[in-house]
Write a protein that holds these residues in place. Structure first.
Motif, short mmCIF file in Angstrom:
data_model
loop_
_atom_site.label_atom_id
_atom_site.label_comp_id
_atom_site.label_asym_id
_atom_site.label_seq_id
_atom_site.Cartn_x
_atom_site.Cartn_y
_atom_site.Cartn_z
N SER A 24 -5.03 -4.32 -13.67
CA SER A 24 -6.39 -3.84 -13.41
C SER A 24 -6.50 -3.22 -12.02
N PHE A 25 -5.77 -3.76 -11.04
CA PHE A 25 -5.78 -3.16 -9.70
C PHE A 25 -5.16 -1.76 -9.76
N LEU A 26 -4.05 -1.65 -10.48
CA LEU A 26 -3.40 -0.36 -10.63
C LEU A 26 -4.34 0.63 -11.33
N ILE A 32 -6.27 6.91 -6.02
CA ILE A 32 -7.17 6.70 -4.89
C ILE A 32 -6.39 6.19 -3.68
N LEU A 33 -5.51 5.20 -3.94
CA LEU A 33 -4.67 4.62 -2.90
C LEU A 33 -3.22 5.00 -3.18
N PRO A 34 -2.37 5.06 -2.14
CA PRO A 34 -0.96 5.37 -2.36
C PRO A 34 -0.29 4.33 -3.27
N GLY A 35 0.57 4.80 -4.17
CA GLY A 35 1.25 3.92 -5.12
C GLY A 35 2.02 2.81 -4.45
N ILE A 38 -0.32 0.08 -3.44
CA ILE A 38 -0.79 -0.71 -4.58
C ILE A 38 0.26 -1.74 -4.97
N VAL A 39 1.52 -1.30 -5.08
CA VAL A 39 2.60 -2.21 -5.47
C VAL A 39 2.76 -3.33 -4.46
N ALA A 40 2.75 -2.99 -3.17
CA ALA A 40 2.91 -4.01 -2.12
C ALA A 40 1.73 -5.00 -2.14
N HIS A 41 0.53 -4.47 -2.31
CA HIS A 41 -0.65 -5.33 -2.35
C HIS A 41 -0.58 -6.31 -3.52
N CYS A 42 -0.24 -5.81 -4.69
CA CYS A 42 -0.17 -6.69 -5.87
C CYS A 42 0.93 -7.73 -5.72
#
Length: 173
Positions: A24-26, A32-35, A38-42
């Motif tokens: 869902s975050f992806l 909108i945000l750099p890929g 997103i991966v690091a955040h998740c």
């Protein structure tokens, strides 16, 4: 309207919640945000271990929404101890996460998750729910405002290597 089953998640549900959290975050932030962010955040914030901890730790409440046909995870919410830069009130709790997959849009699942979060916060004896959201996320902000939240502050929020401007909302219970 679909009748999405909701239930309080346990540590055993952590893999399902972590999966829907990352998906869902992806879905919400691709383009909108750099890929890489997103991966690091998740990886850092939506791990199985994190959700297992929240599910087992008071006063956190993790609610899992599943698809009525087969029980696949499709959404979730997370109430937890506040970690926001606003003047605290006794009885505050943070709605740290509330997400649903795009297949549920327009079905009322977001509202049902919110109603459950409010009910859970009240059952915990809380008087106010706080949440942070990306300031430019117009769709989410409109949803929170329809649900009775009002602006209460701002913060800088880290996602991967990037920093973003969030707004903080509050809703008295």
């Amino acid at each position: 309207m679909t009748d999405w089953p909701l239930r309080r998640a346990t540590a055993a549900d952590a893999p399902a919640v972590a999966m829907v959290a990352a998906a869902s975050f992806l879905e919400s932030f691709a383009g909108i945000l750099p890929g890489d962010d997103i991966v690091a955040h998740c990886a850092r914030n939506s791990s199985i271990a994190k959700f297992a901890g929240w599910a087992a730790e008071a006063p956190s409440v993790v609610t899992l929404a599943t698809h009525p046909a087969g029980g696949a995870p499709v959404g979730y919410s997370l109430l937890a101890t506040p970690d926001l830069p606003v003047a605290p009130h006794d009885g505050d709790i943070e709605l740290r996460r509330i997400y649903a997959l795009s297949i549920t849009r327009g079905t009322g699942l977001g509202h049902r998750l919110m109603v459950q979060a409010v009910d859970d916060a009240r059952a915990l004896g809380r008087g106010r729910i706080l949440l942070g959201v990306l300031g430019t996320n117009v769709r989410a902000r409109a949803f929170y405002e329809r649900e009775g939240f009002v602006l209460a502050g701002e913060r800088r929020f880290n996602v991967g290597a990037g920093w973003y401007d969030d707004v903080i909302y509050a809703r008295s219970l």
